[in-house]
Scaffold this motif. Structure first.
Motif, PDB file in Angstrom:
ATOM      1  N   THR A 300       0.702  85.204  26.843  1.00 19.48           N
ATOM      2  CA  THR A 300      -0.821  86.404  27.027  1.00 19.48           C
ATOM      3  C   THR A 300      -1.611  86.951  25.916  1.00 19.48           C
ATOM      4  OG1 THR A 300       1.090  87.788  26.974  1.00 19.48           O
ATOM      5  CG2 THR A 300       0.158  87.260  29.604  1.00 19.48           C
ATOM      6  N   GLY A 301      -0.721  86.648  24.770  1.00 11.88           N
ATOM      7  CA  GLY A 301      -0.752  86.940  22.674  1.00 11.88           C
ATOM      8  C   GLY A 301       0.097  88.421  23.179  1.00 11.88           C
ATOM      9  N   ASP A 302       0.875  88.876  23.967  1.00 11.17           N
ATOM     10  CA  ASP A 302       1.369  90.122  23.362  1.00 11.17           C
ATOM     11  C   ASP A 302       2.459  90.180  24.593  1.00 11.17           C
ATOM     12  OD1 ASP A 302       1.801  93.221  24.525  1.00 11.17           O
ATOM     13  OD2 ASP A 302       0.190  93.693  25.153  1.00 11.17           O
ATOM     14  N   PRO A 303       3.188  90.470  23.513  1.00 10.46           N
ATOM     15  CA  PRO A 303       4.534  89.952  24.834  1.00 10.46           C
ATOM     16  C   PRO A 303       4.987  91.730  26.279  1.00 10.46           C
ATOM     17  CG  PRO A 303       4.503  89.992  22.122  1.00 10.46           C
ATOM     18  CD  PRO A 303       3.395  90.501  22.503  1.00 10.46           C
ATOM     19  N   GLU A 304       4.303  92.842  25.121  1.00  6.15           N
ATOM     20  CA  GLU A 304       4.328  94.258  25.947  1.00  6.15           C
ATOM     21  C   GLU A 304       3.953  93.328  27.431  1.00  6.15           C
ATOM     22  OE1 GLU A 304       6.200  96.793  26.446  1.00  6.15           O
ATOM     23  OE2 GLU A 304       7.283  95.637  25.499  1.00  6.15           O
ATOM     24  N   LEU A 305       1.997  92.816  27.470  1.00 10.48           N
ATOM     25  CA  LEU A 305       1.615  92.844  29.052  1.00 10.48           C
ATOM     26  C   LEU A 305       1.924  91.831  29.456  1.00 10.48           C
ATOM     27  CD1 LEU A 305      -0.858  92.542  30.458  1.00 10.48           C
ATOM     28  CD2 LEU A 305      -2.096  91.116  28.810  1.00 10.48           C
ATOM     29  N   SER A 306       3.241  90.878  28.567  1.00  9.40           N
ATOM     30  CA  SER A 306       3.824  89.640  29.423  1.00  9.40           C
ATOM     31  C   SER A 306       4.891  90.589  29.816  1.00  9.40           C
ATOM     32  CB  SER A 306       4.441  88.559  28.482  1.00  9.40           C
ATOM     33  OG  SER A 306       3.666  87.875  28.116  1.00  9.40           O
ATOM     34  N   ARG A 307       5.935  90.937  29.483  1.00  9.80           N
ATOM     35  CA  ARG A 307       6.808  92.036  30.493  1.00  9.80           C
ATOM     36  C   ARG A 307       6.345  92.000  32.000  1.00  9.80           C
ATOM     37  NH1 ARG A 307       8.660  96.509  30.731  1.00  9.80           N
ATOM     38  NH2 ARG A 307       7.635  97.729  28.690  1.00  9.80           N
ATOM     39  N   ARG A 308       5.224  93.328  31.527  1.00 13.37           N
ATOM     40  CA  ARG A 308       4.804  94.276  33.028  1.00 13.37           C
ATOM     41  C   ARG A 308       4.234  93.151  33.354  1.00 13.37           C
ATOM     42  NH1 ARG A 308       1.955  96.698  28.548  1.00 13.37           N
ATOM     43  NH2 ARG A 308       0.120  95.498  29.078  1.00 13.37           N
ATOM     44  N   ILE A 309       4.022  92.008  33.204  1.00 17.41           N
ATOM     45  CA  ILE A 309       3.761  90.949  34.057  1.00 17.41           C
ATOM     46  C   ILE A 309       4.654  90.350  35.247  1.00 17.41           C
ATOM     47  CG2 ILE A 309       3.060  88.773  34.749  1.00 17.41           C
ATOM     48  CD1 ILE A 309       0.298  89.522  32.407  1.00 17.41           C
ATOM     49  N   VAL A 310       5.510  90.226  34.769  1.00 17.18           N
ATOM     50  CA  VAL A 310       6.968  89.586  34.896  1.00 17.18           C
ATOM     51  C   VAL A 310       7.184  90.631  35.888  1.00 17.18           C
ATOM     52  CG1 VAL A 310       9.478  88.976  34.042  1.00 17.18           C
ATOM     53  CG2 VAL A 310       7.043  87.485  33.359  1.00 17.18           C
ATOM     54  N   GLU A 311       7.348  91.677  35.283  1.00 16.48           N
ATOM     55  CA  GLU A 311       7.963  92.839  36.464  1.00 16.48           C
ATOM     56  C   GLU A 311       7.109  93.534  37.247  1.00 16.48           C
ATOM     57  OE1 GLU A 311       9.244  95.873  33.051  1.00 16.48           O
ATOM     58  OE2 GLU A 311      10.909  94.556  32.589  1.00 16.48           O
ATOM     59  N   ARG A 349      13.404  79.096  18.833  1.00 16.07           N
ATOM     60  CA  ARG A 349      13.836  79.893  20.249  1.00 16.07           C
ATOM     61  C   ARG A 349      11.558  80.237  20.741  1.00 16.07           C
ATOM     62  NH1 ARG A 349      16.080  85.762  18.910  1.00 16.07           N
ATOM     63  NH2 ARG A 349      18.265  84.814  19.050  1.00 16.07           N
ATOM     64  N   PRO A 350      12.077  80.680  21.917  1.00 18.23           N
ATOM     65  CA  PRO A 350      10.434  79.994  22.934  1.00 18.23           C
ATOM     66  C   PRO A 350       9.557  81.160  22.237  1.00 18.23           C
ATOM     67  CG  PRO A 350      11.599  80.097  24.210  1.00 18.23           C
ATOM     68  CD  PRO A 350      12.538  80.155  23.103  1.00 18.23           C
ATOM     69  N   PRO A 351       8.524  81.845  21.774  1.00 17.83           N
ATOM     70  CA  PRO A 351       7.111  82.661  21.733  1.00 17.83           C
ATOM     71  C   PRO A 351       7.700  83.540  22.474  1.00 17.83           C
ATOM     72  CG  PRO A 351       6.178  80.814  22.479  1.00 17.83           C
ATOM     73  CD  PRO A 351       7.570  80.100  22.443  1.00 17.83           C
ATOM     74  N   PRO A 352       7.564  84.797  21.799  1.00 14.68           N
ATOM     75  CA  PRO A 352       8.052  85.775  22.497  1.00 14.68           C
ATOM     76  C   PRO A 352       7.139  86.603  23.207  1.00 14.68           C
ATOM     77  CG  PRO A 352       7.196  86.850  20.656  1.00 14.68           C
ATOM     78  CD  PRO A 352       7.049  85.185  20.566  1.00 14.68           C
ATOM     79  N   ASP A 353       5.914  85.923  24.027  1.00 13.56           N
ATOM     80  CA  ASP A 353       4.974  86.117  25.370  1.00 13.56           C
ATOM     81  C   ASP A 353       4.423  85.359  26.132  1.00 13.56           C
ATOM     82  OD1 ASP A 353       3.582  84.766  23.217  1.00 13.56           O
ATOM     83  OD2 ASP A 353       1.886  85.462  23.661  1.00 13.56           O
ATOM     84  N   LEU A 354       5.652  84.871  25.935  1.00 12.29           N
ATOM     85  CA  LEU A 354       6.161  83.637  26.854  1.00 12.29           C
ATOM     86  C   LEU A 354       6.636  83.873  28.107  1.00 12.29           C
ATOM     87  CD1 LEU A 354       5.239  80.038  27.307  1.00 12.29           C
ATOM     88  CD2 LEU A 354       7.410  80.056  26.638  1.00 12.29           C
ATOM     89  N   VAL A 355       5.980  83.715  29.543  1.00 16.95           N
ATOM     90  CA  VAL A 355       6.277  83.504  30.828  1.00 16.95           C
ATOM     91  C   VAL A 355       6.461  82.331  31.221  1.00 16.95           C
ATOM     92  CG1 VAL A 355       5.876  84.566  33.182  1.00 16.95           C
ATOM     93  CG2 VAL A 355       4.996  85.968  31.271  1.00 16.95           C
ATOM     94  N   ARG A 356       7.837  82.064  31.964  1.00 16.64           N
ATOM     95  CA  ARG A 356       8.193  81.280  32.474  1.00 16.64           C
ATOM     96  C   ARG A 356       8.373  81.090  33.825  1.00 16.64           C
ATOM     97  NH1 ARG A 356      13.864  78.340  32.542  1.00 16.64           N
ATOM     98  NH2 ARG A 356      13.817  79.623  34.176  1.00 16.64           N
ATOM     99  N   LEU A 357       6.968  79.992  34.829  1.00 18.80           N
ATOM    100  CA  LEU A 357       7.170  80.860  36.149  1.00 18.80           C
ATOM    101  C   LEU A 357       7.682  78.874  37.329  1.00 18.80           C
ATOM    102  CD1 LEU A 357       3.846  81.592  37.254  1.00 18.80           C
ATOM    103  CD2 LEU A 357       5.513  82.999  36.648  1.00 18.80           C
ATOM    104  N   SER A 358       9.153  79.857  38.070  1.00 21.49           N
ATOM    105  CA  SER A 358       9.259  78.560  38.933  1.00 21.49           C
ATOM    106  C   SER A 358       9.459  79.178  40.351  1.00 21.49           C
ATOM    107  CB  SER A 358      11.787  78.568  38.974  1.00 21.49           C
ATOM    108  OG  SER A 358      11.345  77.576  39.704  1.00 21.49           O
ATOM    109  N   VAL A 359       8.138  77.333  40.544  1.00 23.96           N
ATOM    110  CA  VAL A 359       7.571  77.971  41.382  1.00 23.96           C
ATOM    111  C   VAL A 359       8.142  77.118  43.136  1.00 23.96           C
ATOM    112  CG1 VAL A 359       5.875  76.879  43.000  1.00 23.96           C
ATOM    113  CG2 VAL A 359       5.508  77.791  40.665  1.00 23.96           C
ATOM    114  N   GLY A 360       8.629  77.957  43.688  1.00 22.85           N
ATOM    115  CA  GLY A 360       9.106  77.119  45.074  1.00 22.85           C
ATOM    116  C   GLY A 360       8.535  77.503  46.311  1.00 22.85           C
ATOM    117  N   VAL A 361       9.310  76.637  47.142  1.00 25.74           N
ATOM    118  CA  VAL A 361       8.503  76.267  48.656  1.00 25.74           C
ATOM    119  C   VAL A 361       8.155  77.788  49.354  1.00 25.74           C
ATOM    120  CG1 VAL A 361      10.249  74.598  48.658  1.00 25.74           C
ATOM    121  CG2 VAL A 361      10.336  76.744  49.627  1.00 25.74           C
ATOM    122  N   GLU A 362       7.703  78.733  48.853  1.00 27.97           N
ATOM    123  CA  GLU A 362       6.906  79.852  49.339  1.00 27.97           C
ATOM    124  C   GLU A 362       5.845  79.283  49.871  1.00 27.97           C
ATOM    125  OE1 GLU A 362       7.997  80.304  46.620  1.00 27.97           O
ATOM    126  OE2 GLU A 362       9.504  82.252  46.555  1.00 27.97           O
TER     127      GLU A 362
END
Ligand SMILES: *Cc1c(COP(=O)(O)O)cnc(C)c1O
Length: 400
Positions: A300-311, A349-362
């Motif tokens: 996202t270009g912003d580690p804080e924004l990435s954290r908020r998205i995940v949370e 180490r991956p970039p601090p603003d990287l979000v990783r999603l593992s997509v399930g079967v929902e």
């Protein structure tokens, strides 16, 4: 028989009662007919029928003759190091699972091995980094979390030319999407904790090879060290394998929709997904694999924004690991890759603003709605809209 059919066909035709599900031989030891002649099984550290069935199945799925199941993916990767001697060199991809980087950075040197990291997505860089001491080339493809692609054909040739072994960590793609032995790898290693098990209810690993000598050496050492998978875990893993094909097909389809959604979203800077048109490794991946896999990463270009998205996500659980039926989200830099030693962190180490999603079967519509809500709640909708979907590493290395 197609591979998805092979996943389901697990029953042992020799079973005296005709059990359609594999029996669990939860026993440590086996009664022998005499004190001098032993049957096929005597002690479960060495071999156990439930584990043997699993190992035969894993080998079959990878198109190989031999499979060995270990207590974890890390035990399986560690077993590869057991094929080397002090003074040998390991050449490893530089976007490996954090635990593998830790093992190679901290433990391998204690055994007298030298380790070099190289961009596994660049065969020329790999060829240039190999030298006389290199005995093992270890790569992941796609890598986790940056979803980079290593071209296995050329890497196999380079390894052969140098009398080195090519080992591929196939945890992400699983043999359902990709069979590295068909592309020149000598060994395939798995964290079966991920897609193979698929239910986040077991920890297991495996090494598969078509080479009898390598198999004998690994099996001898595994018995000596006692790192074989327990029968119950083997049984659970057999159960998970039966649904590998439909799970993964569903996950790949949903992951593609999510990657496309993210690529078009104004808060997202960059999407990493080997199924997107702009991904630099897409052509290679599509040549050697039959689907993109369940992982989608983005910045996202912003580690804080990435954290908020995940949370802010509700259907994606904040949890490490991937490939399970339930969707999960992580900040790799803070979670799975926090174990990368400090001295290696700047490069690995991956970039601090990287979000990783593992997509399930929902239902993918529910997952998309959850993502939309989370992006909005996290306040990530102010950036100007952007046009192209993209992926891959170039540029990422420069900024981390
Ligand atoms: C998780 C993982 C490992 C380690 O496996 P464990 O089962 O957690 O020990 C190794 N390689 C990859 C690619 C992984 O994702």
């Amino acid at each position: 028989m197609n591979i998805s059919t092979r996943c389901v066909r697990l029953g042992d035709p020799r079973d005296p009662y005709g059990a359609v599900a594999p029996p669990l031989y939860q026993t440590a030891t086996f009664r022998q007919e005499s004190a001098t002649e032993f049957g096929e099984y005597d002690y479960s550290r060495t071999a156990n029928p439930t584990r043997s069935l699993l190992e035969a199945k894993l080998a079959e799925l990878e198109g190989a003759r031999y499979g060995l199941a270990y207590t974890s993916g890390m035990a399986a990767v560690t077993a590869l190091l057991g094929l080397l001697e002090a003074g040998d060199q390991v050449l490893a991809g530089d976007d490996l699972y954090g635990g593998t980087t830790r093992l190679l950075g901290r433990i391998a040197p204690e055994r007298g091995l030298t380790v070099r990291f190289v961009d596994g997505a660049d065969p020329r860089a790999v060829a240039a980094a190999l030298d006389r001491r290199t005995r093992l080339l270890l790569v992941e493809t796609p890598t986790n979390p940056l979803l980079e692609i290593a071209d296995l054909g050329p890497l196999g040739e380079i390894a052969r030319r140098h009398h080195a072994l090519l080992a591929v960590d196939n945890s992400l793609a699983t043999p359902l999407l990709q069979r590295p032995l068909e592309h020149g790898a000598h060994l395939v290693v798995h964290s079966a904790t991920k897609g193979l098990g698929g239910h986040a209810d077991l920890v297991a690993g495996a090494v598969v090879t078509d080479d009898a000598t390598l198999h004998e050496r690994l099996a001898f050492r595994r018995n000596a060290e006692g790192t074989a998978l327990a029968p119950f875990e083997a049984w659970l893993l057999l159960r998970g394998l039966k649904t590998l094909a439909p799970r993964l097909a569903w996950q790949c389809r949903s992951a593609r929709r999510i990657a496309e959604f993210l690529a078009a979203h104004s808060a997202v800077e960059r999407v990493f997904f080997p199924g997107l048109p702009g991904h630099p490794g897409r052509a290679v991946h599509e040549r050697q694999a039959s689907g993109p896999g369940p992982l989608v990463s983005f910045t996202t270009g912003d580690p804080e924004l990435s954290r908020r998205i995940v949370e802010s996500l509700e259907l994606f659980t904040i949890a490490v690991s991937f490939g399970a039926v339930g969707s999960a989200a992580t900040l790799p830099c803070r979670m799975s890759h926090a174990s990368v030693p400090e001295e290696l962190a700047i490069r690995l180490r991956p970039p601090p603003d990287l979000v990783r999603l593992s997509v399930g079967v929902e239902d993918p519509d529910d997952l998309l709605a959850d993502l939309m809500n989370a992006l909005e709640r996290a306040g990530g909708t102010t950036r100007t809209p952007k046009v192209a979907a993209e992926g891959g590493r170039r540029g990422v290395h420069r900024t981390r």
